[in-house]
Write an enzyme that holds these catalytic residues in place. Structure first.
Site, mmCIF file in Angstrom:
data_model
loop_
_atom_site.group_PDB
_atom_site.id
_atom_site.type_symbol
_atom_site.label_atom_id
_atom_site.label_comp_id
_atom_site.label_asym_id
_atom_site.label_seq_id
_atom_site.Cartn_x
_atom_site.Cartn_y
_atom_site.Cartn_z
ATOM 1 N N TYR A 1 2.734 -18.272 18.528
ATOM 2 C CA TYR A 1 1.356 -17.897 18.215
ATOM 3 C C TYR A 1 1.291 -16.446 17.723
ATOM 4 O O TYR A 1 0.933 -16.189 16.572
ATOM 5 C CB TYR A 1 0.460 -18.021 19.450
ATOM 6 C CG TYR A 1 0.224 -19.405 19.972
ATOM 7 C CD1 TYR A 1 -0.996 -20.051 19.754
ATOM 8 C CD2 TYR A 1 1.171 -20.062 20.741
ATOM 9 C CE1 TYR A 1 -1.244 -21.309 20.259
ATOM 10 C CE2 TYR A 1 0.931 -21.324 21.255
ATOM 11 C CZ TYR A 1 -0.281 -21.943 21.011
ATOM 12 O OH TYR A 1 -0.524 -23.200 21.514
ATOM 13 N N HIS B 1 -6.373 -26.073 13.210
ATOM 14 C CA HIS B 1 -5.237 -27.003 13.177
ATOM 15 C C HIS B 1 -5.469 -28.180 12.228
ATOM 16 O O HIS B 1 -4.507 -28.867 11.883
ATOM 17 C CB HIS B 1 -4.938 -27.526 14.577
ATOM 18 C CG HIS B 1 -4.129 -26.581 15.410
ATOM 19 N ND1 HIS B 1 -2.872 -26.162 15.043
ATOM 20 C CD2 HIS B 1 -4.408 -25.976 16.595
ATOM 21 C CE1 HIS B 1 -2.397 -25.347 15.967
ATOM 22 N NE2 HIS B 1 -3.312 -25.213 16.921
ATOM 23 N N GLU C 1 1.156 -23.171 14.837
ATOM 24 C CA GLU C 1 0.450 -22.244 15.722
ATOM 25 C C GLU C 1 0.280 -20.841 15.134
ATOM 26 O O GLU C 1 -0.747 -20.206 15.333
ATOM 27 C CB GLU C 1 1.158 -22.167 17.082
ATOM 28 C CG GLU C 1 1.230 -23.487 17.827
ATOM 29 C CD GLU C 1 -0.141 -24.042 18.213
ATOM 30 O OE1 GLU C 1 -1.154 -23.354 18.007
ATOM 31 O OE2 GLU C 1 -0.191 -25.178 18.719
ATOM 32 N N HIS D 1 -9.989 -21.966 16.872
ATOM 33 C CA HIS D 1 -8.545 -22.157 16.826
ATOM 34 C C HIS D 1 -8.198 -23.626 16.641
ATOM 35 O O HIS D 1 -7.385 -23.970 15.774
ATOM 36 C CB HIS D 1 -7.884 -21.618 18.095
ATOM 37 C CG HIS D 1 -6.403 -21.799 18.108
ATOM 38 N ND1 HIS D 1 -5.535 -20.931 17.485
ATOM 39 C CD2 HIS D 1 -5.620 -22.773 18.643
ATOM 40 C CE1 HIS D 1 -4.291 -21.357 17.628
ATOM 41 N NE2 HIS D 1 -4.318 -22.478 18.337
ATOM 42 N N GLU D 2 -8.777 -24.489 17.462
ATOM 43 C CA GLU D 2 -8.433 -25.911 17.361
ATOM 44 C C GLU D 2 -8.867 -26.492 16.018
ATOM 45 O O GLU D 2 -8.166 -27.347 15.444
ATOM 46 C CB GLU D 2 -9.053 -26.698 18.519
ATOM 47 C CG GLU D 2 -8.717 -26.183 19.918
ATOM 48 C CD GLU D 2 -7.230 -26.012 20.193
ATOM 49 O OE1 GLU D 2 -6.395 -26.503 19.397
ATOM 50 O OE2 GLU D 2 -6.888 -25.391 21.198
#
Length: 526
Positions: free
Chosen positions: A393, A320, A339, A316-317
């Site tokens: 999200y 970004h 998000e 997930h990170e």
């Protein structure tokens, strides 16, 4: 048995803590700060783990079309400003209410250096309630992490602290720490030198960067690295920094990072910061996206998915880097672009490595947590607190999933890559929801205004109504909308896509048809 909590569950657990944050940022930009733009930050800090404090300076390089009477920055009052220099001379300043007003001298100066220091604010529930996290590792060494998405850069440096502002020429970061500590930070490590009992690390990135993505982590780390073969054909340095006690886990972490990067590249395009690096550093809190040095604190909880290993936090990170770091919003009202698109990238890992069934199971599981209490897009000029909630999200990702169902893969996937690659939206440019929706409409050559307005700006859902009509007839409609949606309808004859709306459509079937069997759309299925 310890449960492996997913992203949405963790978000829900953490929202009570969010409400207690001391600092916020965003909202309407201060009129004085519209008069200049930041070109570069040059941060030079000594980090003092024993005192849990920092001291040093930040040089702000700026450009303005006219002479400024006041150069307004933000810096929390917890730090003491010792002096401010322009053209080598001390200038007058006022520091109160987390605002630093500098009165420029009569010169052609385009930079100002602020000297400051003090005890750092302590993070209460990082990363949701951010600040500095000062811990000790299992070997009793200092271990410091910084998180500031909810607070902004003002908790560690003087800055024009607004999401619409990014230094167009990046940042220079110079950190002095006691030996034998290391500082992992953004960009490329230009130099490392020793002065007595201290080490000095000099990091540089030339890419524009969000204020809260400027980051540094202190510890005694073991590093592993390799070259990543990007889909662009470029070789990019890839590295992981873990605590000494976790040295044996570093090779697997590096492999997991490589798999995640390859998966993201397949669907979003080449890694956006090839001149720097792809990296994660182990942190004393769960994690956060920090451009080219993502925070990782998920305790190496890798799970098998297909033929590979998956770490939801790491993936997930890393996502970004595309949505949040390269594609950045200027108003937190549009934070769902960061998000929601990144969360959808998490679902695509299931599609790529687990297959169709794993993907749709993931979508169904995540969609169950959507309360439909708040619109995905907040009011214009929102602060981070106002805009940050779980639905940016989950519902944001569901909007993207629905788009895929409406457009079809042959249009949808090239559209995603096209949006990321469009020079109008990346790096120094800020985007908003309209930029995204207009791009999708133009790319798909389809009127999607009603769809976007309904799902992004309201909390309503279409109500699915199925009524028996005669022996082999079924009247199907979607109540509560004034437009139609292409919906899959499954009968014993197979699956067909039908435009459904307020007006009933007749479908012939012996058994009740299954409407939207793969749950492409968010519907009230009473």
């Amino acid at each position: 048995m310890k449960k492996h909590l997913n992203l949405i569950t963790l978000l829900l657990f953490s929202f009570s803590a969010l409400q207690a944050q001391s600092w916020d940022w965003g909202g309407p930009i201060d009129p004085l700060q519209t008069k200049f733009k930041v070109v570069q930050y040059r941060l030079d800090l000594e980090i003092l783990p024993n005192e849990q404090s920092i001291r040093g300076s930040n040089t702000i390089v700026f450009e303005a079309k006219e002479k400024l009477d006041t150069l307004r920055l933000q810096l929390i009052d917890e730090y003491e400003v010792e002096k401010v220099l322009m053209d080598g001379k001390e200038v007058e300043f006022f520091h109160q209410n987390d605002v630093l007003d500098i009165l420029p001298i009569d010169c052609t100066c385009n930079e100002v250096e602020v000297f400051y220091g003090g005890k750092t604010p302590i993070a209460q529930n990082p990363p949701w309630k951010g600040g500095f996290t000062w811990e000790k590792d299992q070997l009793d060494n200092h271990w410091m992490g910084l998180s500031s998405q909810g607070e902004g850069a003002k908790i560690f440096m003087p800055a024009l602290d607004h999401p619409s502002s990014e230094p167009s020429e990046g940042v220079e970061l110079r950190f002095t720490v006691p030996k034998p500590y290391f500082v992992a930070a953004n960009g490329r490590l230009i130099s490392e030198k020793s002065e007595g009992d201290q080490s000095i690390y000099h990091w540089v990135t030339d890419y524009p960067i969000n204020n809260y993505n400027v980051n540094f982590t202190v510890g005694i780390f073991h590093g592993e690295e390799k070259w990543f073969e990007s889909s662009s054909g470029q070789q990019i340095p890839m590295m992981v920094y873990v605590l000494q006690e976790n040295k044996a886990k570093a090779p697997v972490l590096l492999s997991v990072l490589e798999e995640s990067a390859s998966t993201h590249e397949k669907y979003f395009g080449p890694y956006p910061f090839p001149e720097d690096k792809i990296a994660v550093v182990e942190t004393p809190y769960l994690g956060m996206e920090h451009q080219t040095i993502n925070a990782y604190g998920n305790n190496f909880q890798f799970v098998p998915l297909g033929d590979t290993q998956y770490d939801w936090l790491l993936h997930h990170e890393l996502g970004h880097e595309w949505f949040g770091n390269k594609i950045s919003v200027g108003d937190w009202a549009d934070m769902w672009i960061h998000e929601g698109l990144t969360a959808y990238g998490d679902w695509l890992f299931y599609w790529e490595h687990g297959g169709e069934d794993a993907y749709f199971e993931k979508v169904t599981a995540e969609s169950r947590h959507i309360p439909h209490d708040r619109p995905v897009v907040s009011r214009p000029n929102s602060t981070e607190k106002e805009a940050y909630h779980p639905e940016i999200y989950s519902k944001g990702a569901m909007v993207i999933h629905s788009l895929r169902g409406i457009l079809g893969d042959e249009v949808f996937f090239p559209m995603l890559k096209g949006f990321v690659a469009d020079e109008r939206f990346g790096y120094q440019n800020r985007v908003d929801t309209r930029d995204f929706t207009e791009f999708v409409k133009n790319y798909a050559e389809r009127d999607l205004d009603a769809f976007f307005d309904f799902y992004l700006y309201s909390t309503q859902l279409p109500e699915l109504v199925i009524k028996k009509k005669g022996k082999k007839g079924w009247a199907i409609s979607l109540k509560g909308i004034d437009f139609t949606l292409p919906v899959e309808v499954k009968t014993e004859a197979g699956v067909q896509k039908i435009e459904l709306g307020e007006k009933s459509v007749m479908v012939k079937a012996i058994e009740e048809p299954e409407v939207d069997p793969k749950a492409w759309l968010m519907l009230n299925r009473k």
